[in-house]
Structures are given as structure tokens and as C-alpha cells.
Enzyme design. Structure first.
Site, short mmCIF file in Angstrom:
data_model
loop_
_atom_site.label_atom_id
_atom_site.label_comp_id
_atom_site.label_asym_id
_atom_site.label_seq_id
_atom_site.Cartn_x
_atom_site.Cartn_y
_atom_site.Cartn_z
N MET A 24 0.85 -1.20 0.00
CA MET A 24 0.00 0.00 0.00
C MET A 24 0.88 1.24 0.00
O MET A 24 1.90 1.28 0.68
CB MET A 24 -0.89 0.02 1.24
CG MET A 24 -1.72 -1.23 1.44
SD MET A 24 -2.87 -1.00 2.82
CE MET A 24 -3.46 -2.67 3.05
N MET A 38 -12.54 -7.66 -4.63
CA MET A 38 -12.40 -7.18 -3.25
C MET A 38 -13.74 -7.28 -2.53
O MET A 38 -14.76 -6.83 -3.05
CB MET A 38 -11.91 -5.72 -3.21
CG MET A 38 -10.47 -5.49 -3.66
SD MET A 38 -9.23 -6.36 -2.67
CE MET A 38 -9.49 -5.68 -1.03
N GLY A 86 -7.46 -1.34 1.88
CA GLY A 86 -6.72 -0.41 2.74
C GLY A 86 -6.41 -0.95 4.12
O GLY A 86 -5.36 -0.64 4.67
N GLY A 109 -10.80 -9.88 1.94
CA GLY A 109 -11.41 -8.94 2.88
C GLY A 109 -12.55 -9.57 3.65
O GLY A 109 -13.56 -9.97 3.06
N GLY A 143 -6.67 -12.60 6.48
CA GLY A 143 -5.67 -12.02 7.37
C GLY A 143 -5.99 -12.31 8.81
O GLY A 143 -5.43 -13.22 9.44
N SER A 144 -6.97 -11.57 9.36
CA SER A 144 -7.27 -11.73 10.78
C SER A 144 -7.78 -13.11 11.14
O SER A 144 -7.50 -13.62 12.22
CB SER A 144 -8.22 -10.64 11.27
OG SER A 144 -9.02 -10.14 10.24
C1 DX5 Z 1 -7.21 -5.15 2.55
C2 DX5 Z 1 -6.18 -6.17 2.15
C3 DX5 Z 1 -6.45 -7.53 2.67
C4 DX5 Z 1 -6.44 -7.64 4.18
C5 DX5 Z 1 -7.47 -8.67 4.54
O1 DX5 Z 1 -7.05 -4.01 1.80
O2 DX5 Z 1 -6.10 -6.27 0.74
O3 DX5 Z 1 -5.56 -8.49 2.09
O4 DX5 Z 1 -5.21 -8.05 4.70
O5 DX5 Z 1 -7.58 -8.73 5.92
P1 DX5 Z 1 -8.79 -9.44 6.65
O6 DX5 Z 1 -8.78 -10.89 6.22
O7 DX5 Z 1 -8.49 -9.25 8.08
O8 DX5 Z 1 -10.04 -8.76 6.19
#
Ligand code: DX5
Ligand code: ZN
Length: 226
Positions: free
Chosen positions: A39, A139, A144, A178, A199-200
Site C-alpha cells: 500500500m 475485493m 486499505g 477482505g 488475514g485476521s
Molecule cells: C485489505 C487487504 C487484505 C487484508 C485482509 O485491503 O487487501 O488483504 O489483509 O484482511 P482481513 O482478512 O483481516 O479482512
């Protein structure tokens, strides 16, 4: 090249501990690709890292890298990520001046070329050029930040893309990113996704490896049912 089988689970290292990156990369050895969110504080209101850091991640990661560029002017910057050895490089349709030329350039460098669209960007413009890309990233949050809520309103667009790809005999991978978790992955899989960024849901789990397996099993079961 190891293409890895669907459903693919790509943990996002945006949710890793940046000062323990080597340790946190080792935790996702059983996943398919390490998803690397670049980013620039311009295309999105957040700043992560650039080529110098990604080069070290490439050297350290036990699995191939899936680089997601949330940057302005990818036409200029994306090839550097292919050059350092990323397995795939995905740039945003909204940011690219000449997406087809850029995708061709990335492929010529031996990298899988991906194109990402934000939740509000229609997918129809991609139908005629599906063959130019190896993956399309729909997305499921505004890009972000990690930890946001999944946007189910993006699912009809994903479904249409999946139907169109099937109709045209395309092998393009359909990725979602996301808010993917145990409670949303089934809907995304049933709507046609085969590649899941989380991610999380991965790094927030007590047992990261078990979280990857659970997500993969849930996606597999939902895509078989659909
Ligand atoms: C957001 C990112 C994602 C983010 C996803 O802009 O592109 O890759 O890390 O995170 P989670 O899975 O926590 O929504
Ligand atoms: Zn991402």
C-alpha cells in the site's frame, strides 16, 4: 511451476507481526500463497512496504508470494515485484493506465498476472479480456485495512464473473479478499471463488495451521455443494 490446487488459502501477512515476520511466515507453511499487501498511502489511505521488504519476504517465505498492489501507477512499479520472484502480482484496474500491456509484461517475466477490482467497480469490462489474466481479485471490503467486515453485496458480481469464465472455458482463478472467515468463506466459495485471502481469521487464531485447514475444508465443502 507448482500451481497449487483449489481451494487455495492465501493468508495475508498484513495481519502478521511486522517485527516477527520470519516467525509468522513459518506459521503459514501449509497454506498455498503468502498474500502480501503493498500500500502506498495514495491509492489507499494506508502504507505498508515496498520492494526492499518484499524481497526479504520472498527470500524467507516457505510458500510462494501472492503480491497485491494497492498503489497508484502500477504500470511503473509492478514489474519490480515480478523481477524479485513473486509467483503472482495483482494490480488494481482502477489504478492502471494500460492493464492489458501490464499483464502481458508480467506474464513475459514468468509471473501470474492478476487484476483486482474494488467493491464498487463492475466486472463486465473484464469479460472480453479474461484470457489476459491468471487471476481476478474481487475485493470484498474497501481496500486499505485488515479486520473489516465482509461485503456480501459483492457476491452477485463474483457469481457473474464465475459464470462468464465457465461459459468461455477460462481457467482464470477467482480470488476474494477482505473479511474472509469461518462464517463468510462458504458464501464466497458458493459464489464461485476458488482462492481465498484471509488475514485476521488466520493470524488471529490460536492455532494458525488449524485455521488454514478449517478454512480450506469449509471452502471445499461449499464449492462442491454449489
Ligand atoms: C485489505 C487487504 C487484505 C487484508 C485482509 O485491503 O487487501 O488483504 O489483509 O484482511 P482481513 O482478512 O483481516 O479482512
Ligand atoms: Zn490484499
Amino acid at each position: 511451476m507448482d500451481l497449487r490446487r483449489a481451494p487455495r488459502i492465501n493468508p495475508s501477512i498484513l495481519a502478521a507481526d511486522f517485527v516477527n515476520m520470519q516467525r509468522d511466515l513459518a506459521k503459514i507453511a501449509t497454506a498455498d500463497f503468502a498474500h502480501v499487501d503493498v500500500m502506498d498511502n495514495h491509492f489507499v489511505p494506508n502504507l505498508t512496504f515496498g520492494t526492499q521488504m518484499v524481497e526479504r519476504i520472498q527470500a524467507t517465505s516457505p510458500i510462494p508470494l501472492d503480491v497485491h498492489l494497492m498503489i497508484t501507477d502500477p504500470d511503473r512499479w509492478a514489474p519490480a515485484y515480478a523481477e524479485l520472484g513473486a509467483a503472482s502480482v495483482t494490480f488494481h484496474l482502477e489504478a492502471a493506465a494500460d492493464p492489458i500491456s501490464l499483464a502481458r509484461r508480467l506474464r513475459d517475466m514468468g509471473t501470474r498476472a492478476g487484476i483486482a477490482i474494488k467493491p464498487g467497480t463492475p466486472a463486465e469490462g473484464l469479460y472480453d479480456v479474461l484470457d489476459e489474466f491468471d487471476q481476478i481479485l474481487v475485493m470484498t471490503v474497501e481496500p486499505g485495512f485488515g479486520g473489516q467486515g465482509f461485503m456480501p453485496e459483492t457476491m452477485p458480481k463474483l457469481r457473474s464473473l464465475a459464470d462468464e469464465a465457465r461459459r468461455r472455458g477460462s481457467n482464470v482463478w477467482l480470488q476474494v479478499d477482505g473479511g474472509i472467515s469461518d462464517s463468510t468463506i462458504e458464501l464466497a466459495a458458493a459464489s464461485g471463488a476458488d482462492t481465498f485471502v484471509a488475514g485476521s481469521a488466520v493470524y488471529g487464531a490460536d492455532d494458525v495451521e488449524a485455521a488454514v485447514t478449517r478454512l480450506r475444508d469449509a471452502a471445499r465443502a461449499a464449492s462442491l455443494e454449489s
